[in-house]
Design a protein around this motif. Structure first.
Motif, PDB file in Angstrom:
ATOM      1  N   GLY A 168      -6.157   5.753  -8.554  1.00 49.00           N
ATOM      2  CA  GLY A 168      -6.846   6.840  -7.863  1.00 49.00           C
ATOM      3  C   GLY A 168      -6.376   6.946  -6.424  1.00 49.00           C
ATOM      4  N   SER A 169      -7.192   7.519  -5.574  1.00 54.04           N
ATOM      5  CA  SER A 169      -6.742   7.772  -4.204  1.00 54.04           C
ATOM      6  C   SER A 169      -7.438   6.912  -3.163  1.00 54.04           C
ATOM      7  CB  SER A 169      -6.981   9.243  -3.853  1.00 54.04           C
ATOM      8  OG  SER A 169      -8.369   9.487  -3.727  1.00 54.04           O
ATOM      9  N   ASN A 170      -8.541   6.281  -3.534  1.00 55.79           N
ATOM     10  CA  ASN A 170      -9.332   5.525  -2.558  1.00 55.79           C
ATOM     11  C   ASN A 170      -9.603   6.343  -1.302  1.00 55.79           C
ATOM     12  OD1 ASN A 170     -10.819   3.553  -1.353  1.00 55.79           O
ATOM     13  ND2 ASN A 170      -9.305   1.930  -1.612  1.00 55.79           N
ATOM     14  N   GLU A 171     -10.032   7.562  -1.523  1.00 52.21           N
ATOM     15  CA  GLU A 171     -10.295   8.457  -0.399  1.00 52.21           C
ATOM     16  C   GLU A 171     -11.350   7.884   0.549  1.00 52.21           C
ATOM     17  OE1 GLU A 171     -10.727  12.544  -1.413  1.00 52.21           O
ATOM     18  OE2 GLU A 171     -11.349  13.114   0.590  1.00 52.21           O
ATOM     19  N   GLY A 172     -12.277   7.111  -0.014  1.00 54.45           N
ATOM     20  CA  GLY A 172     -13.327   6.536   0.824  1.00 54.45           C
ATOM     21  C   GLY A 172     -12.746   5.683   1.949  1.00 54.45           C
ATOM     22  N   LEU A 173     -11.751   4.849   1.617  1.00 58.64           N
ATOM     23  CA  LEU A 173     -11.152   3.985   2.635  1.00 58.64           C
ATOM     24  C   LEU A 173     -10.297   4.795   3.610  1.00 58.64           C
ATOM     25  CD1 LEU A 173     -10.688   1.187   3.798  1.00 58.64           C
ATOM     26  CD2 LEU A 173      -8.847   0.839   2.124  1.00 58.64           C
ATOM     27  N   TRP A 174      -9.597   5.764   3.084  1.00 54.51           N
ATOM     28  CA  TRP A 174      -8.791   6.669   3.927  1.00 54.51           C
ATOM     29  C   TRP A 174      -9.673   7.314   5.009  1.00 54.51           C
ATOM     30  CZ3 TRP A 174      -3.717   9.069   3.720  1.00 54.51           C
ATOM     31  CH2 TRP A 174      -3.603  10.304   4.349  1.00 54.51           C
ATOM     32  N   ALA A 202      -3.622   1.368  11.371  1.00 54.69           N
ATOM     33  CA  ALA A 202      -2.474   2.204  10.995  1.00 54.69           C
ATOM     34  C   ALA A 202      -1.619   1.509   9.941  1.00 54.69           C
ATOM     35  CB  ALA A 202      -1.639   2.533  12.231  1.00 54.69           C
ATOM     36  N   SER A 203      -1.447   0.207  10.079  1.00 57.50           N
ATOM     37  CA  SER A 203      -0.638  -0.507   9.087  1.00 57.50           C
ATOM     38  C   SER A 203      -1.322  -0.462   7.724  1.00 57.50           C
ATOM     39  CB  SER A 203      -0.404  -1.956   9.528  1.00 57.50           C
ATOM     40  OG  SER A 203      -1.565  -2.740   9.286  1.00 57.50           O
ATOM     41  N   LEU A 204      -2.638  -0.567   7.747  1.00 53.91           N
ATOM     42  CA  LEU A 204      -3.372  -0.468   6.493  1.00 53.91           C
ATOM     43  C   LEU A 204      -3.094   0.881   5.834  1.00 53.91           C
ATOM     44  CD1 LEU A 204      -5.422  -2.295   5.046  1.00 53.91           C
ATOM     45  CD2 LEU A 204      -7.237  -1.030   6.203  1.00 53.91           C
ATOM     46  N   LEU A 205      -3.166   1.947   6.630  1.00 55.37           N
ATOM     47  CA  LEU A 205      -2.945   3.288   6.081  1.00 55.37           C
ATOM     48  C   LEU A 205      -1.554   3.424   5.481  1.00 55.37           C
ATOM     49  CD1 LEU A 205      -4.553   5.493   8.885  1.00 55.37           C
ATOM     50  CD2 LEU A 205      -5.324   5.349   6.515  1.00 55.37           C
ATOM     51  N   THR A 206      -0.548   3.037   6.247  1.00 52.55           N
ATOM     52  CA  THR A 206       0.812   3.286   5.752  1.00 52.55           C
ATOM     53  C   THR A 206       1.174   2.332   4.607  1.00 52.55           C
ATOM     54  OG1 THR A 206       3.125   3.583   6.348  1.00 52.55           O
ATOM     55  CG2 THR A 206       1.927   1.891   7.549  1.00 52.55           C
ATOM     56  N   ASP A 207       0.611   1.143   4.618  1.00 56.55           N
ATOM     57  CA  ASP A 207       0.934   0.219   3.529  1.00 56.55           C
ATOM     58  C   ASP A 207       0.189   0.569   2.235  1.00 56.55           C
ATOM     59  OD1 ASP A 207       2.553  -1.007   5.317  1.00 56.55           O
ATOM     60  OD2 ASP A 207       1.204  -2.688   5.748  1.00 56.55           O
ATOM     61  N   LEU A 208      -0.882   1.329   2.355  1.00 56.03           N
ATOM     62  CA  LEU A 208      -1.615   1.749   1.157  1.00 56.03           C
ATOM     63  C   LEU A 208      -1.174   3.117   0.648  1.00 56.03           C
ATOM     64  CD1 LEU A 208      -5.260   0.599   2.016  1.00 56.03           C
ATOM     65  CD2 LEU A 208      -3.662  -0.477   0.439  1.00 56.03           C
ATOM     66  N   TRP A 209      -0.774   4.019   1.575  1.00 56.63           N
ATOM     67  CA  TRP A 209      -0.451   5.391   1.147  1.00 56.63           C
ATOM     68  C   TRP A 209       0.976   5.809   1.509  1.00 56.63           C
ATOM     69  CZ3 TRP A 209      -5.517   4.303   2.846  1.00 56.63           C
ATOM     70  CH2 TRP A 209      -6.540   4.588   1.920  1.00 56.63           C
ATOM     71  N   THR A 210       1.763   4.921   2.134  1.00 60.19           N
ATOM     72  CA  THR A 210       3.140   5.205   2.528  1.00 60.19           C
ATOM     73  C   THR A 210       3.174   6.139   3.740  1.00 60.19           C
ATOM     74  OG1 THR A 210       3.612   5.043   0.167  1.00 60.19           O
ATOM     75  CG2 THR A 210       5.450   5.572   1.574  1.00 60.19           C
ATOM     76  N   PRO A 269       2.070  -0.793  -9.690  1.00 66.98           N
ATOM     77  CA  PRO A 269       1.890   0.290  -8.719  1.00 66.98           C
ATOM     78  C   PRO A 269       2.125  -0.232  -7.304  1.00 66.98           C
ATOM     79  CG  PRO A 269      -0.235  -0.512  -9.450  1.00 66.98           C
ATOM     80  CD  PRO A 269       0.806  -1.252 -10.268  1.00 66.98           C
ATOM     81  N   VAL A 270       2.536   0.652  -6.413  1.00 66.65           N
ATOM     82  CA  VAL A 270       2.802   0.229  -5.032  1.00 66.65           C
ATOM     83  C   VAL A 270       2.028   1.042  -3.998  1.00 66.65           C
ATOM     84  CG1 VAL A 270       5.079  -0.696  -5.540  1.00 66.65           C
ATOM     85  CG2 VAL A 270       4.846   1.713  -4.904  1.00 66.65           C
ATOM     86  N   ARG A 271       1.231   1.969  -4.433  1.00 62.13           N
ATOM     87  CA  ARG A 271       0.454   2.739  -3.466  1.00 62.13           C
ATOM     88  C   ARG A 271      -0.686   3.470  -4.164  1.00 62.13           C
ATOM     89  NH1 ARG A 271       1.550   8.236  -3.575  1.00 62.13           N
ATOM     90  NH2 ARG A 271       0.885   8.544  -1.427  1.00 62.13           N
ATOM     91  N   TYR A 272      -1.630   3.923  -3.339  1.00 64.13           N
ATOM     92  CA  TYR A 272      -2.655   4.830  -3.829  1.00 64.13           C
ATOM     93  C   TYR A 272      -2.107   6.253  -3.792  1.00 64.13           C
ATOM     94  CZ  TYR A 272      -6.535   1.448  -3.476  1.00 64.13           C
ATOM     95  OH  TYR A 272      -7.387   0.404  -3.655  1.00 64.13           O
ATOM     96  N   ALA A 273      -2.706   7.116  -4.596  1.00 63.09           N
ATOM     97  CA  ALA A 273      -2.407   8.543  -4.474  1.00 63.09           C
ATOM     98  C   ALA A 273      -3.040   9.061  -3.188  1.00 63.09           C
ATOM     99  CB  ALA A 273      -2.970   9.299  -5.666  1.00 63.09           C
ATOM    100  N   TYR A 274      -2.497  10.146  -2.681  1.00 63.32           N
ATOM    101  CA  TYR A 274      -3.125  10.771  -1.519  1.00 63.32           C
ATOM    102  C   TYR A 274      -4.493  11.333  -1.915  1.00 63.32           C
ATOM    103  CZ  TYR A 274       1.258  10.627   1.152  1.00 63.32           C
ATOM    104  OH  TYR A 274       2.383  10.238   1.837  1.00 63.32           O
ATOM    105  N   GLY A 330       7.261  11.749  -4.639  1.00 61.55           N
ATOM    106  CA  GLY A 330       6.185  12.133  -5.557  1.00 61.55           C
ATOM    107  C   GLY A 330       4.907  11.381  -5.260  1.00 61.55           C
ATOM    108  N   ASP A 331       3.791  12.128  -5.358  1.00 60.77           N
ATOM    109  CA  ASP A 331       2.491  11.517  -5.045  1.00 60.77           C
ATOM    110  C   ASP A 331       1.967  10.763  -6.263  1.00 60.77           C
ATOM    111  OD1 ASP A 331       0.069  10.840  -3.964  1.00 60.77           O
ATOM    112  OD2 ASP A 331      -0.814  12.840  -4.181  1.00 60.77           O
ATOM    113  N   ASN A 332       2.690   9.692  -6.615  1.00 60.86           N
ATOM    114  CA  ASN A 332       2.221   8.871  -7.727  1.00 60.86           C
ATOM    115  C   ASN A 332       2.121   7.419  -7.270  1.00 60.86           C
ATOM    116  OD1 ASN A 332       4.864   7.597  -8.080  1.00 60.86           O
ATOM    117  ND2 ASN A 332       5.470   9.645  -8.769  1.00 60.86           N
ATOM    118  N   TYR A 333       1.756   6.548  -8.153  1.00 54.26           N
ATOM    119  CA  TYR A 333       1.494   5.162  -7.762  1.00 54.26           C
ATOM    120  C   TYR A 333       2.778   4.345  -7.567  1.00 54.26           C
ATOM    121  CZ  TYR A 333      -3.000   6.556  -9.734  1.00 54.26           C
ATOM    122  OH  TYR A 333      -4.158   7.222 -10.020  1.00 54.26           O
TER     123      TYR A 333
END
Lengths: 1064, 472
Positions: free
Chosen positions: B79-85, B120-128, B435-440, B461-464
């Motif tokens: 999923g996207s983990n929008e809550g953490l974003w 910021a590192s959390l953001l980029t390491d989770l969503w690229t 998987p290496v990331r969450y979706a946006y 591509g916005d995939n995992y």
């Protein structure tokens, strides 16, 4: 016209047949003379009408029959031969469109004078089949009105929207006005977010639901901004004008009693499968409901087929350490002792049997009297409801007093006061999670026999540990409703007084002041071992609200010559509103069962919000009527609102309405009784809620002794401008064949500019939303009302009314700097993961369009499956549907035979979509009937597999079978909104009322003025695509109601019962 | 008479005006606050996010634990983990306001920068690729549709993560300003310097496959203050009183029993006879006193596949994670992690010094962090000492053990190094790819559409499975 007739009469007179002149006066039941009554000789194009004093004179033949007709009255026909006395009394028409309607500011107007659409319901229509919530009486009866009900039964909120949603941000609710004074219809919700360990949303009912239908004399629905322009900012969504009953003259004290008792049965329940019980892959064994058995902490019903085989269950027999019998789920007492396996059988009605027959009793007694100097009416109404959900109820007491008094010939006063006390022991928790029993049922193994669950404490653990079939996730539903109560008590006072001083024959001064004040204390109790509150909790939410409206108006009214009537008024208004909200929470308790803050185990959490708002206004209006066929009204108003920035807090409104009764002037055929064209234009402004201008920081709960504050998530706007809606409306009212056919058609266009909206934004901007003045949205629609009297015989009549409306709103212009107009969203789950967005595409997108994620698909629309045989999703938002209906049609039929009266009301909503959480959850869990397929052999999903590469796909038919539990789990994955869409259309038999009025000659023997008994039924049948829930019900998430999304709604109910009315 | 009426109308109107101007002033909350309250908020919330998401996702992706029912992450349906974003950007806005509110106070600015770099590192390491340089400008510039920046720019650009940290260290070393509301270090700026430098080590090692970080790392090791012991590590403990209790303590039973010891953890910890196993996990229900069994469940099993296991033979998570409100410490970064970063750097020749010493310090620090005694002989048993081959795997395995519940750190390390060698979950829903990331978040599609599309294209591509810059 008169001249025309006179000429004819003279001509006829010259012919000199066996003629004579009749003359008399026409009056009504109150002995008031009626002007302008048509007096016609039947089958001849001859006649006259009564003058200002109700008098007439007409030359007739002895063989003629004369018909007297006037709008608002029953026709009366007399033959010249049989009649001597020509002083006629016309009886007020009960069901015809009344001629006098109450419009803005409580002004009583002749309907024929109006240039805009108004629809009236009379008290009798409202109480014919009494609805506990007044709002529901409008459904199907008024064109262009859409009602939706809260899902928690009697006492929950009913929304009403007139002419669709003009505002994107507001609640679009019309303004409710009682006796000329606005009252609050708001529901101020508890400040809950339904987080993992939080409280669920609870619907404590909308404000107007507090009123008793028995105290209502009439409801006038002013639909468009033109009709409502005089009410200012809050009337953008239309106005519903309610007049309360006044005392009437009678011998001694008039007494009326209206009594009804109805029974509510659940009408809609998810359709469950009854072949497979709990477990995955066909196996199950209960041990402690926490996973120690086989699948006993699990939530799905893909377990063993239910064939009576022996399996350990939560209600299977076991024994405690002393050898006394206990149930399997008495885990603590049992302390590991084995459970005797019991028969694994289906319990098809386990959920249905949990619900009970609800009972709603509505009792009203009213005393009234009147003489030349004044009148009074004192009324008491009690409503008692036992809900279909066990232990849920709703009680309401209304005491209303209306009095009028003429101090002098010139000074009169009218006062009305209603005191309302409403309360409940338990209002059901809404939304997704363990506090909603529907959640418990949609995740409950289908084999569960709920009988044992009625005794909801574990043996020896009373007050500490609940007994339930799934200790891992689910609360025992009996425990939920009996222990975890959401009660409330609300006291409300509605009062208004109006002084009227006749300065001269043509000039009067009116002073009107009204108050609406209430305090509402809500208490939420949570017992120990509740899933969300393992150590119990207690919370109080305290809402107090006061609104004052004061209005002073000077009105002038005069006739100039025979033909010209003129009226004008100026006035000023002050509105103040104050809201205070406070909540306290003890999130853990020391001693079970004591719900008191002193029993809190941890520091209390508090939240508080106070707000106030004022609007000052001045207004003026003028009306000109020429020769009873041309009418022109102009209104002007200016408001100053505290909620807008000082430099733009003043905004003006105007409306211009014209009407042309062409049948007065054109030589229309005899059967064309009445025809009017009307047109109106208006421009109204609107303000916003308090505190939308400057950002503040929000308090967070302390960390130890460190106070925390954080940014608010919405960026407010110091440069707001008032909203503006420009409206155009045109219509016609036509009556044919002596008003046996009536047709009223209205077309309208509302253009909303500068709408104040909280626009969702990327949270990477620092805010999740910003308050802006939005773009341009245009709504267009048509409303048609058709009334026909199909049969009218002496003893039998059949009449029909049809209300049709169709409308839609589109974005005409995007707000500045926005290229994609996402106006809001509904979370389908607590987490942000599952969100339905409302996006109004600038390219012809309609307001109410919903977007969400769904399946990966080929160009020709086939679902793409992975190599594992499971459907693939992607995260791209796609169009799911629109939550607004295409049209709404209400059809009412009324049959009368002697004293019998039968009313049948159908309500058809066509079009629109709804996204269902019940479907997603119940399919994932395998409890819904449609998940029975593929249980034994697995499922090969209908779609294709990509055997090529991503950039160069080659699609082949999917041939991989997967187990049913895997298939449904993935297909109805809760992040996939696309798979849970249903058509929201429905057709309902909304009401049936059958009544018998005993003849006067019988009842008068008992000194009874009137006696009526009836059978009533509401919401009798519903036809809709989905078999699981009632698509009419609304959902609530957080503090607001949301659209287009079904969120584990409670079953709606059908009700039927009896109603008795007495008058002494 | 008419005059009187007019007077009344006018009087009524002005009567209403009396408090007119004041009634829209929001008295419920302040328009301006001292930055100390915002700092307290960020520290409490951000640290909670570390542990909360450690439990709900980080531990599952790194296979410290496995899940039965409700956490689709375990089957790689991320999923996207929008809550953490959303929560992270909101905290970054608080940090921005700290910097804006007291322009004169360098210490607040520097501390806010350290935390901004971490978030910021959390953001980029989770969503690229994520909005960074244009982010948070809704209020100041009316920019509600910030562009997405590449991971490389976010780490290495001017004003990026490493730059923010380096400048913050310089500022903190020279300032005389003081901060309040510091619920982590009680205003001790030296400890903030150590934290900032330790984060620099973490992020330099993280990008070391892409950038030659050797000089900078060596300079930090030689000349900068780093964590000296577990006393200085960046932890915020949960408290015994609500509302600061560890979330699983107050949660319903299901949230606790739904998460289990993983088979991976069993396979790694059992041969080491590691006492941390008995801390992280409970003995199985079927084990008997004196013969405690610690058995794990493979990750990512479908409900049906779980039928092959008797849950009475699967360990629950340790009792400190359920039965105590304040036994969990929410960590931004631990001393042991720093030591393992240095061990890896030394092992790869990025810095001088003994990889083995750092490594052994790291193991000892992990025991210290948990308040456990390291058994004698632990460091010398088979598969522990360095020098006998598989050095990196050993370091990363011990780091993995120590990273339990520390946000997503162990997952980032696995994505970067491939260690420990995690098994592919049998019933994963991601085509047998880790998987290496969450979706946006889908909100970005809805409200920041064109930037979203550009970003999705830029990362493949916005995939995992679209890998970020440092792991390519």
């Amino acid at each position: 016209m008169k001249l025309f007739y006179t000429v004819i009469f003279v001509m006829i007179g010259l012919v000199g047949l066996s003629q004579k002149t009749i003359q008399g006066v026409v009056s009504n039941e109150k002995n008031e003379t009626i002007p302008y009554v048509k007096v016609k000789i039947i089958n001849k194009n001859q006649g006259t009408e009564t003058d200002e004093n109700g008098a007439f004179k007409l030359m007739v033949n002895a063989s003629d029959s004369i018909r007297f007709s006037a709008i608002g009255y029953e026709n009366q026909t007399l033959s010249v031969q049989n009649s001597i006395d020509w002083n006629i009394t016309l009886v007020s028409a009960v069901n015809e469109l009344d001629e006098v309607v109450v419009t803005a500011l409580g002004l009583k107007r002749n309907k024929r004078d109006l240039g805009y659409a108004v629809q009236t319901l009379k008290g009798e229509e409202i109480t014919e089949v009494r609805h506990p919530n007044l709002v529901n009486a409008l459904a199907g009866r008024v064109a262009g009105v859409q009602t939706t009900n809260g899902s928690s039964g009697v006492g929950s909120s009913s929304r009403v929207i007139i002419r669709g949603e003009t505002s994107l941000s507001g609640n679009n609710q019309p303004l409710f006005v009682v006796d000329g004074v606005p009252v609050s219809n708001e529901f101020i919700a508890n400040n809950t977010e339904n987080l993992e360990s939080g409280f669920h949303e609870v619907d404590y009912g909308n404000g107007i639901g507090d009123l008793s239908p028995d105290d209502i004399a009439s409801i006038n629905v002013l639909k468009g901004p033109s009709a409502a322009a005089l009410y200012g900012a809050r009337a953008a969504g239309g106005v519903i004008v309610i007049e309360t009953k006044e005392g009437k003259a009678s011998d001694g004290i008039g007494v009326s009693i209206n009594s009804s008792v109805t029974f509510e049965e659940i009408a809609f329940l998810p359709q469950f499968q009854n072949r497979y019980g709990q477990g995955a892959g066909g196996v199950f064994a209960y041990e402690d409901g926490l996973g120690s058995g086989i699948g006993d902490g699990g939530l799905v019903s893909f377990g063993p087929e239910m064939n009576g085989q022996l399996i350990t269950q939560y209600d299977g027999p076991s024994y405690d350490e002393n050898g006394n019998p206990v149930r399997g789920g008495d885990v603590i007492a049992r302390n590991g002792n084995p459970i005797t396996p019991t028969a694994w059988n289906a319990n098809p009605d386990n959920v249905r049997d949990f619900f009970q027959t609800g009972v709603t009793s509505q009792q009203n007694i009213a005393l009234s009297g009147a003489n030349d100097n004044g009148s009074f009416r004192l009324s008491y109404t009690r409503l008692d409801n036992q809900g279909t959900l066990p232990n849920s109820d709703f009680i309401r007491n209304n005491v209303a007093l209306t009095s009028t008094y003429n101090f002098t010939d010139r000074l009169s006063v009218r006062t009305h006061a209603t005191f309302i006390n409403s309360s409940s022991n338990h209002r059901p928790g809404l939304g997704y999670g363990s506090e909603n029993v529907m959640y418990s049922f949609l995740w409950m193994g289908r084999q569960v026999d709920l009988t044992a669950a009625e005794d909801y404490w574990q043996a020896g653990q009373e007050g500490f540990k609940q007994y339930t079939y799934n200790s891992q996730w689910l609360d025992n539903p009996y425990f939920n409703v009996y222990e975890n109560r959401n009660g409330f008590e609300k006291n409300r006072l509605l009062g208004n007084a109006m002084f009227k001083y006749e300065i001269s024959e043509h000039l009067n001064l009116r002073f009107r002041s009204g108050v609406d004040t209430y305090s509402d204390l809500r208490t939420s109790r949570r017992a120990f071992s509740t899933q969300r509150f393992p150590i119990g909790a207690y919370r109080e939410d305290d809402v107090s609200f006061t609104e004052l409206n004061t209005d002073l108006m000077l009105a002038y009214d005069n006739n100039f010559g025979e033909k010209l009537k003129f009226n004008a008024a100026i006035g000023a208004n002050n509105f103040t509103q104050e809201t205070r909200y406070k909540s306290l929470l003890a999130g853990q308790l020391s001693v079970p069962g004591i719900y008191n803050f002193e029993n809190s185990k941890i520091p209390l959490e508090a939240s508080q919000f106070n707000a106030q708002k004022q609007i000052n206004s001045v207004y003026g209006l003028t009306g000109i009527a020429y020769d009873r066929f041309l009418f022109l009204d102009v209104t002007l108003r200016n408001d100053w609102s505290t909620t807008l920035p000082v430099e733009s807090n003043s905004f003006a409104y105007y409306s211009v309405n014209g009407a042309f009764v062409f049948t007065e002037k054109l030589n229309t055929p005899d059967w064309f009784s009445y025809g009017k064209l009307r047109v109106s234009t208006s421009s109204v402004g609107s303000d916003t809620d308090p505190f939308q201008l400057r950002n503040t920081y929000a308090f967070n709960q302390n960390y130890g002794s460190y106070p925390l504050l954080t940014n608010s998530s919405i960026l407010l706007n110091e440069n707001l401008k008032p909203e503006r809606i420009n409206a155009l409306e045109a219509g016609t009212e036509l009556y044919f064949f002596d008003e046996r056919i009536g047709l009223d058609v209205t077309v309208y266009q509302n253009t909303a500019k500068n709408q104040i909206i909280t626009l969702p934004t990327s949270s990477s901007s620092g805010y999740a939303g910003q308050v802006i003045n939005g773009g341009v949205i245009q709504s267009r629609g048509v409303e048609v009302m058709l009334t026909t009297t199909n049969i009218k015989k002496e003893n039998f009549s059949w009449s029909t009314y049809v209300n049709f409306s169709k409308g839609a709103s589109y974005v005409e212009e995007l707000p500045e700097g926005i290229d994609q107009y996402t106006t809001g969203f509904a979370r389908l789950y607590t987490t942000a993961e599952n969100t339905v967005f409302y996006i109004a595409d600038s390219d012809g997108g309609r307001i109410g369009d919903m977007y969400g994620t769904g399946f990966q698909k080929t160009e020709d629309g086939r679902i793409i499956y992975g190599a594992n045989g499971l459907p693939l999703r992607d995260n791209e938002l796609r169009y799911l549907g629109n939550y607004n209906p295409d049209f709404i049609l209400g059809i009412g039929n009324q049959f009368e035979y002697k004293g019998f009266k039968l009313n049948v009301l159908l309500d058809w909503r066509h079009g629109g979509e709804i996204i269902s959480r019940t479907r997603a959850v119940g399919s994932t869990s395998g409890v819904l009937a449609e998940t029975i397929d593929g249980r034994e052999d697995g499922i090969i999903g209908d779609g294709v597999v990509n055997v090529g590469t991503e950039s160069n796909p080659i699609y082949e038919e999917n041939t991989t079978a997967v187990s049913a539990s895997e298939y449904y789990n993935q297909f109805y994955n809760r992040a996939n909104e696309e798979s849970s869409v249903y058509d929201a259309s429905y057709l309902k038999i909304r009401e049936i009322g059958l009544s018998y009025t005993f003849p006067d000659r019988w009842v008068s023997k008992f000194n009874i003025e009137a006696f009526k008994v009836g059978f009533i039924a509401r919401n009798l049948f519903t036809w809709t695509e989905n078999p699981h829930f009632d698509p009419e019900l609304s959902a609530m998430q957080g503090t607001s109601q949301i659209y287009g999304v079904e969120d584990l709604s409670y079953p709606s109910s059908r009700s039927y019962g009896i109603q008795v009315q007495f008058k002494f | 008479m008419k005059n009187i009426i007019i007077y009344i109308v006018v009087a009524l109107f002005f009567f209403g005006c009396k408090k007119f101007d004041e009634s829209n002033i929001n008295q419920n909350a302040p328009e301006n606050v001292n930055p100390q309250f915002l700092l307290s908020n960020v520290l409490a919330e951000a640290s909670n996010n570390q542990a909360y998401w450690g439990w709900h996702a980080g531990n599952l992706l790194a296979q410290h634990s496995s899940n039965l029912e409700f956490l689709p992450v375990d089957r790689y349906n991320l999923g996207s983990n929008e809550g953490l974003w959303t929560a992270t950007y909101r905290l970054m806005k608080d940090l921005k306001d700290i910097k804006n509110s007291e322009q004169g106070n360098e210490a607040y600015t520097a501390v806010a920068d350290v935390l901004t770099a971490h978030q910021a590192s959390l953001l980029t390491d989770l969503w690229t690729n994520v909005p960074f340089y244009e982010a948070l400008n809704g209020q100041d510039e009316g920019n509600f549709t910030p562009a997405f920046d590449t991971q490389e720019e976010i780490y290495t650009g001017e004003g990026g993560i490493l730059d923010l940290l380096e400048n913050a260290v310089n500022t903190l070393q020279n300032t005389t300003d003081r901060i309040e509301g510091d619920l982590m270090y009680q205003g001790n700026l030296n400890q903030w310097i150590a934290f900032a430098n330790s984060l620099r080590v973490r992020y330099l090692v993280r990008i070391s496959n892409k950038v030659n970080v050797s000089t900078e790392l060596q300079d930090i090791v030689d000349n900068s203050v780093l964590f000296q012991s577990v006393m200085e590590e960046a932890d915020v403990p949960y408290l015994s009183a609500s509302p600061n209790q560890w979330v699983i303590f107050t949660e319903r039973e299901g949230r606790y029993v739904d998460v289990r010891m993983s088979k991976t953890a069993e396979d790694i910890l059992t041969p080491l006879n590691d006492p941390r196993m008995a801390h992280y996990y409970k003995p199985t229900a079927n084990s008997t006193a004196g013969n405690e069994q610690y058995l794990g469940l493979p990750n990512g099993l479908s409900r049906q596949s779980q039928n092959n296991y008797d849950l009475s033979d699967i360990s629950l998570m340790g009792s400190f994670l359920r039965d105590e409100p304040d036994a969990v410490k929410a960590s931004f970064m631990t001393y042991s992690e720093l030591q393992f970063c240095l061990a890896e750097a030394a092992q790869k020749g990025l810095i001088s010094g003994s990889s083995s010493t750092y490594y052994e310090n790291g193991i000892q620090a992990s025991f210290d962090h948990l308040g456990l005694q390291m058994p004698s002989g632990y460091l010398t048993q088979m598969n522990v000492p360095l020098g006998s081959g598989n050095e990196l795997e050993k370091i990363m395995t011990q780091k993995w053990i120590a990273s339990f519940l520390n946000g997503f750190e162990a997952w980032f390390d696995f994505r970067r190094t491939g260690f420990p060698d995690l098994p592919m979950p049998q019933d994963n829903l991601n085509n047998n790819v880790f998987p290496v990331r969450y979706a946006y978040p889908s909100t970005e599609q809805a409200v920041n559409g064109s930037n979203y599309s550009q970003a999705a294209g830029a990362i493949g591509g916005d995939n995992y499975n679209s890998k970020g810059w440092w792991e390519q």
